[in-house]
Write an enzyme that holds these catalytic residues in place. Sequence first.
Site, PDB file in Angstrom:
ATOM      1  N   CYS A   1       0.846  -1.195   0.000  1.00 49.43           N
ATOM      2  CA  CYS A   1       0.000   0.000   0.000  1.00 49.43           C
ATOM      3  C   CYS A   1       0.877   1.239   0.000  1.00 49.43           C
ATOM      4  O   CYS A   1       1.841   1.300   0.763  1.00 49.43           O
ATOM      5  CB  CYS A   1      -0.892  -0.024   1.242  1.00 49.43           C
TER       6      CYS A   1
ATOM      7  N   HIS B   1      -9.128  -3.752  -2.235  1.00 46.53           N
ATOM      8  CA  HIS B   1      -8.136  -3.017  -1.444  1.00 46.53           C
ATOM      9  C   HIS B   1      -8.504  -1.531  -1.373  1.00 46.53           C
ATOM     10  O   HIS B   1      -8.490  -0.930  -0.286  1.00 46.53           O
ATOM     11  CB  HIS B   1      -6.748  -3.209  -2.080  1.00 46.53           C
ATOM     12  N   GLU B   2      -8.851  -0.952  -2.521  1.00 49.15           N
ATOM     13  CA  GLU B   2      -9.118   0.496  -2.572  1.00 49.15           C
ATOM     14  C   GLU B   2     -10.434   0.865  -1.886  1.00 49.15           C
ATOM     15  O   GLU B   2     -10.505   1.881  -1.197  1.00 49.15           O
ATOM     16  CB  GLU B   2      -9.106   1.003  -4.023  1.00 49.15           C
TER      17      GLU B   2
END
Length: 202
Positions: A145, A188-189
């Site tokens: 990330c 994830h986002e």
Amino acid sequence: MKAGIRDFILAGGFVMTVLAAVCGCTADDAPRLSRAEKDIIDADGIMRVLTVVDREDSLVLRSECTDFPLKTLRSERFGRLAGRMIATVTDSTQDGVGIAGPQVGLKRRVVAVQRFDKAGEPFEVYPNIRVEYLSDEKQTGPEGCLSIPEIYGEVERSQTVVISYVDINTLDTVRDTVSGFTAVIFQHETDHLDGILFTDRM
Ligand SMILES: [Zn+2]
């Protein structure tokens, strides 16, 4: 007014209220952009990427995000934000495959995602996005990330997702089914928009 009709109207109003509460996507009741948000969007160059190393940044990264008002999505300012988010995630200093609103200091539901499942693998920006379906079938792969320097780990994600977002040209809510690595990026986002980091899922 006859009781029967009035009751029907009241019941209808109640149903509408419940629907609005459940999907959170009806009226354009999203808060307008603050001066501070406008300043972040209107600045020049690459956007500053917030990291968990900084305490103030961490609080933003752990925030629940709100939608953009539909009016904002039609504005030049949103186009500018979309362009700057893509410029930031693709900058050689970042070299990411996705970035979310809180990572650039905006507690708003917006992500930029590289569509590895499309020809040319373009980056695309999705406002007011939500994940509507997560498949039971899972895949496990390495993640990192931009906001968590030097940490990598294996995360289990759904193989397929259905996302909904607002098309900035029509302002309609549209849906898309995405599988494989691109589906991992979307998960994830969109986690970022709920204050969740991939390390929470390791
Ligand atoms: Zn991230």
